[in-house]
Design a protein around this motif. Structure first.
Motif, mmCIF file in Angstrom:
data_model
loop_
_atom_site.group_PDB
_atom_site.id
_atom_site.type_symbol
_atom_site.label_atom_id
_atom_site.label_comp_id
_atom_site.label_asym_id
_atom_site.label_seq_id
_atom_site.Cartn_x
_atom_site.Cartn_y
_atom_site.Cartn_z
ATOM 1 N N GLU A 1 -14.346 -6.903 15.370
ATOM 2 C CA GLU A 1 -15.487 -7.730 15.657
ATOM 3 C C GLU A 1 -16.351 -7.376 16.449
ATOM 4 N N TRP A 2 -16.004 -6.356 17.351
ATOM 5 C CA TRP A 2 -16.803 -5.765 18.158
ATOM 6 C C TRP A 2 -17.673 -4.608 17.206
ATOM 7 N N SER A 3 -17.169 -3.945 16.263
ATOM 8 C CA SER A 3 -17.804 -3.033 15.749
ATOM 9 C C SER A 3 -18.679 -3.691 14.604
ATOM 10 N N MET B 1 -18.676 -10.430 17.203
ATOM 11 C CA MET B 1 -18.464 -10.978 18.415
ATOM 12 C C MET B 1 -19.725 -11.505 18.855
ATOM 13 N N TRP C 1 -12.368 -15.955 24.194
ATOM 14 C CA TRP C 1 -11.186 -15.020 24.432
ATOM 15 C C TRP C 1 -10.020 -15.444 24.346
ATOM 16 N N MET D 1 -10.039 -5.251 23.798
ATOM 17 C CA MET D 1 -11.379 -5.731 24.208
ATOM 18 C C MET D 1 -12.084 -5.022 25.500
ATOM 19 N N ARG E 1 -13.655 -1.901 23.370
ATOM 20 C CA ARG E 1 -14.303 -2.606 22.282
ATOM 21 C C ARG E 1 -14.446 -1.719 21.072
ATOM 22 N N HIS E 2 -13.268 -1.108 20.514
ATOM 23 C CA HIS E 2 -12.921 -0.432 19.368
ATOM 24 C C HIS E 2 -11.472 -0.254 19.330
ATOM 25 N N PHE F 1 -14.798 -8.601 29.796
ATOM 26 C CA PHE F 1 -15.255 -9.501 28.810
ATOM 27 C C PHE F 1 -16.461 -10.665 29.430
ATOM 28 N N VAL G 1 -22.907 -7.986 25.322
ATOM 29 C CA VAL G 1 -22.398 -7.740 24.237
ATOM 30 C C VAL G 1 -22.945 -6.996 23.195
#
Length: 339
Positions: free
Chosen positions: A148-150, A154, A168, A238, A241-242, A333, A338
């Motif tokens: 979701e981060w990549s 998010m 979260w 989290m 972020r990867h 977070f 973001v």
């Protein structure tokens, strides 16, 4: 749609989840199959007869050895005559040494059958199933967060659900729910297959109230460990972020970190250097307690020093580690952007 339900569907229906789920189930079938084909309820009449024939042949050879002073003169036994102690031994000692068993071989000495005992052996297999399920869920949880981060998902999600703690919490809760479901499913599958194997091709053994108490307690602790591994994987993803960062940290510790802490314990001449290893505390948690022994510098000591690590102590340490990373991920977070 309810955020938790949406996250639950997303984690459960990811292609990676389906692939790992199929592989895990296939692995359980493979393990059960190995026990199925390797186990036997006992030798057949043909196997028993063949074993008895081998025993009779060995016993006959021993008897012949005792009665024949020239038994070792043949070329077959030239290697025996090269033994310096051969000439000093009596004929009986020679027969005992080189033929063996005093003529007391039985058919059991030549039977190589294995019988799977469910009560004695299934506990270790079931614990292994739960641990593997925990490792898989650690990877899936970190992958779900990292993806979701990549992908930017998010940031898009927070436009619709700006309450970060709720987001979260839903993601963490969904990962733990999928973990619990996966562990329970694989456990029931493994239990059923192993019990069937023992019933048909092995022995069930003594499965009484005491067995259930010990086994359920051990599996319960291992199940909590699997949930903790899931939370840890999601928290690391989290924070970083990867997915790769979470996987790198976990793999790095398991491969390099454990080696370094063991080397450090030996270099510092610590008593009970094993206590630095996370594996020691995990073992204590799963088994209920573990005892470490240290003989110190006096190898002639009658009794070593003993350190007992209980499940409570191990649970506090392991739970503290998971909680620390979860709180750190929550703080990061909550405060970071973001973008």
């Amino acid at each position: 749609m309810n955020l938790f339900k949406a996250e639950l569907r997303r984690v459960a229906r990811r292609r990676l989840s389906l692939i790992f789920g199929i592989l895990a189930a296939a692995g359980v079938f493979v393990v059960a199959g190995v026990y199925w084909f390797s186990s036997s309820q006992g030798p057949t009449e043909e196997e028993l007869a063949e074993a008895q024939a081998q025993a009779d042949a060995m016993n006959g050879e021993y008897t012949e050895c005792l009665t024949d002073e020239d038994f070792f003169e043949s070329s077959e036994w030239e290697w025996v005559q090269e033994d310096p102690a051969f000439e000093e031994m009596s004929q009986e000692d020679r027969c005992e040494m080189y033929v063996g068993s005093g003529g007391e071989y039985t058919a059991q000495d030549f039977l190589w059958t294995y019988t799977f005992n469910f009560a004695d052996e299934s506990g270790l297999v079931l614990v292994g199933v739960v641990i593997v399920a925990g490792l898989i869920m650690m990877m899936l949880a970190s992958s779900a967060i990292g993806a979701e981060w990549s992908s930017g998902g998010m940031a898009n999600l927070l436009l619709w659900h700006p309450n970060r703690m709720r987001v979260w919490g839903a993601k963490l809760g969904a990962s733990c729910a999928v973990c619990a479901g996966a562990v329970l499913t694989l456990l029931l599958l493994a239990f059923g297959l192993l019990y069937l194997t023992a019933s048909v091709r092995g022995e069930v053994g003594t499965v009484n109230a005491a067995w259930w108490d010990d086994t359920l307690a051990m599996l319960g602790r291992t199940g909590l460990l699997a949930l903790g591994m899931t939370v840890l994987g999601a928290s690391l993803a989290m924070l970083g972020r990867h997915t790769a960062i979470a996987g790198g940290i976990i793999a790095g510790y398991l491969v390099i970190g454990e080696m370094l802490v063991r080397i450090a314990g030996i270099a510092l001449r610590m008593t009970f250097p094993e206590r630095l290893s996370l594996y020691t505390w995990v073992s204590a948690w799963i088994e209920g307690k573990i005892e470490l022994y240290d003989w110190g510098s006096d190898m002639n000591a009658m009794q070593p020093d003993v350190m007992v690590i209980t499940a409570t102590e191990a649970g506090v340490l392991l739970g503290g580690i998971v909680l620390a990373f979860a709180l750190l991920a929550t703080w990061a977070f909550q405060r970071r952007d973001v973008a």
